[in-house]
Design an enzyme around this catalytic site. Structure first.
Site, PDB file in Angstrom:
ATOM      1  N   ARG A  73       0.861  -1.189   0.000  1.00  0.00           N
ATOM      2  CA  ARG A  73       0.000   0.000   0.000  1.00  0.00           C
ATOM      3  C   ARG A  73       0.890   1.230   0.000  1.00  0.00           C
ATOM      4  O   ARG A  73       2.105   1.136   0.137  1.00  0.00           O
ATOM      5  CB  ARG A  73      -1.038  -0.016   1.141  1.00  0.00           C
ATOM      6  CG  ARG A  73      -0.679  -0.627   2.447  1.00  0.00           C
ATOM      7  CD  ARG A  73       0.372   0.067   3.260  1.00  0.00           C
ATOM      8  NE  ARG A  73       0.163   1.499   3.366  1.00  0.00           N
ATOM      9  CZ  ARG A  73       1.112   2.368   3.622  1.00  0.00           C
ATOM     10  NH1 ARG A  73       2.376   1.974   3.812  1.00  0.00           N
ATOM     11  NH2 ARG A  73       0.881   3.649   3.691  1.00  0.00           N
ATOM     12  N   ASP A  85      -1.955  10.775  -2.263  1.00  0.00           N
ATOM     13  CA  ASP A  85      -2.379   9.712  -3.183  1.00  0.00           C
ATOM     14  C   ASP A  85      -2.730  10.274  -4.556  1.00  0.00           C
ATOM     15  O   ASP A  85      -2.654   9.586  -5.563  1.00  0.00           O
ATOM     16  CB  ASP A  85      -3.561   8.941  -2.609  1.00  0.00           C
ATOM     17  CG  ASP A  85      -3.067   8.054  -1.486  1.00  0.00           C
ATOM     18  OD1 ASP A  85      -2.935   8.561  -0.352  1.00  0.00           O
ATOM     19  OD2 ASP A  85      -2.737   6.883  -1.759  1.00  0.00           O
TER      20      ASP A  85
HETATM   21  O1  MRU Z   1      -4.499   3.229   2.191  1.00  0.00           O
HETATM   22  P1  MRU Z   1      -3.015   3.428   2.047  1.00  0.00           P
HETATM   23  O2  MRU Z   1      -2.233   2.887   3.194  1.00  0.00           O
HETATM   24  O3  MRU Z   1      -2.528   2.946   0.709  1.00  0.00           O
HETATM   25  O4  MRU Z   1      -2.843   5.012   2.064  1.00  0.00           O
HETATM   26  C1  MRU Z   1      -1.559   5.542   1.992  1.00  0.00           C
HETATM   27  C2  MRU Z   1      -1.528   7.017   2.110  1.00  0.00           C
HETATM   28  O5  MRU Z   1      -2.544   7.668   2.220  1.00  0.00           O
HETATM   29  C3  MRU Z   1      -0.184   7.675   1.997  1.00  0.00           C
HETATM   30  O6  MRU Z   1      -0.125   8.818   2.780  1.00  0.00           O
HETATM   31  C4  MRU Z   1       0.050   8.068   0.527  1.00  0.00           C
HETATM   32  O7  MRU Z   1      -0.147   6.979  -0.308  1.00  0.00           O
HETATM   33  C5  MRU Z   1       1.392   8.622   0.297  1.00  0.00           C
HETATM   34  S1  MRU Z   1       2.616   7.396   0.443  1.00  0.00           S
HETATM   35  C6  MRU Z   1       4.101   7.940  -0.004  1.00  0.00           C
END
Ligand code: MRU
Length: 353
Positions: free
Chosen positions: A49, A240
């Site tokens: 993730r 994201d």
């Molecule tokens: O649901 P996730 O764990 O994939 O969400 C991750 C995030 O929101 C992070 O802050 C984002 O992807 C930036 S990672 C460098």
């Protein structure tokens, strides 16, 4: 103390292995993937993730599928690999890096479509490895720019995990912190727990403890107290998806932290590679927010504490409006008070336009 090398993803002879991030920190183990379907499941289930890591994983997903299909005649190969792209694209909707990586892989596939299935497969693997290595280089560049924004002694609050585990290595928000520490600054981290998946408590805290960077864990609802008490000097988070106007989608709870930071005059930085900028999305309103399973809010793993029958909402991300953001930290430089023009200018430099 010997650091455990965090290799979030690693190519091993004929397959990809990923640290199983659902199990950390209790268990450190790798999970293999051999096809696009297996990779899509790993992304959906959050074995892997974090936006940049998802992008790298998706690129390898295409390469794995191509290798699986490499003995098929051309027409059948192209039909089946198209299904692999579809499976991967459906795995998670919000992080644009997934679609960015798939587009890069598709562009290469189209440009070499006349070659044999086997040559295509090996060329796609080379590109996936390139995307993997680029991500580490980009994080280091971002880290170098971002480190200059931090002062010796700063106490930096972060939300979710934007570290080595969320990328191919080094990290985005945690990459800035790592680079500042490498530059000799004494930085300490305040990690929001990050309900409901606990990326802060399980992953950010674990990464910082591994490297002996001082870290204090708080539950999400303590951030306001810490800021009002003068215990936070800066906030750095990852992203994201960044819309063309600078609105940022990041882990749910980020918006809350940004509002608090503004109230307390604390700089709020977003560290994001330019692959996270989506110039095709005008503002945060157009970003699709993933809604995840109710069980994640009802409890954790096998233990469910919420009242049976209660209605649940579980948006995995929220939108932080651009006016709450002090600066975007990218691999090409820092955009202070981001605007559409400044973002487009930097993206153009990077041939994103
Ligand atoms: O649901 P996730 O764990 O994939 O969400 C991750 C995030 O929101 C992070 O802050 C984002 O992807 C930036 S990672 C460098």
């Amino acid at each position: 103390m010997q650091h455990l090398k965090i290799e979030t993803l690693r190519w091993v002879s004929d397959h990809l292995e990923m640290i199983d991030q659902r199990m950390l920190p209790a268990e450190f183990k790798y999970i293999p993937a051999y096809s696009a379907d297996e990779m899509a499941n790993c992304i959906r289930d959050m074995v892997v993730r974090g936006a940049p890591a998802i992008g790298v994983a998706a690129a390898y997903g295409v390469a794995l599928e191509a290798l699986k299909l490499k003995h098929l005649p051309s027409e059948q190969f192209h039909q089946e690999i198209a299904m692999g792209f579809e499976q991967l694209a459906k795995s998670r909707p919000t992080a644009v890096n997934l679609f960015w990586a798939l587009n890069r892989m598709k562009g290469r596939l189209v440009s070499i479509a006349e070659k044999s299935s086997e040559s295509i497969a090996y060329e796609l693997l080379v590109l996936a490895k390139e995307i993997h290595e680029d991500d580490i280089r980009i994080n280091r560049a971002m880290g170098a720019y971002g480190a200059k924004l931090l002062k010796d002694g700063d106490r930096v609050l972060t939300h979710c995990n934007a570290g080595a585990l969320a990328t191919a290595g080094h990290g985005t928000a945690l990459g800035v912190i790592r680079s500042a520490v490498e530059a000799g600054k004494r930085i300490s981290v305040i990690a929001d727990e990050t309900r409901p998946f606990l990326q802060g408590a399980r992953l950010t805290a674990w990464e910082m403890v591994q490297e002996q960077i001082p870290v204090t864990l708080i539950t999400d609802n303590m951030a306001g107290f810490m800021m009002a008490n003068g215990e936070v000097d800066a906030v750095i988070v990852g992203a994201d998806r960044v819309a063309a106007n600078g609105d940022v989608a990041n882990k749910v709870g980020t918006y809350m932290v940004a509002v608090l930071a503004q109230r307390h005059n604390i700089p709020f930085y977003v560290a994001c590679p330019l692959s996270t900028v989506d110039l095709g999305t005008r503002s945060g309103k157009e970003i699709v927010i993933e809604e995840r399973a109710a069980e994640e809010v009802m409890g954790f793993r096998d233990y469910q504490w919420a009242a049976q029958g209660v209605k649940i909402r579980n948006p995995a991300f929220d939108i932080t409006a651009v006016d709450l953001i002090t600066a975007l930290i990218t691999e090409n430089g820092v955009i202070v008070n981001p605007t559409l023009e400044k973002i487009a200018g930097l993206a153009r430099l990077n041939k994103l336009l």
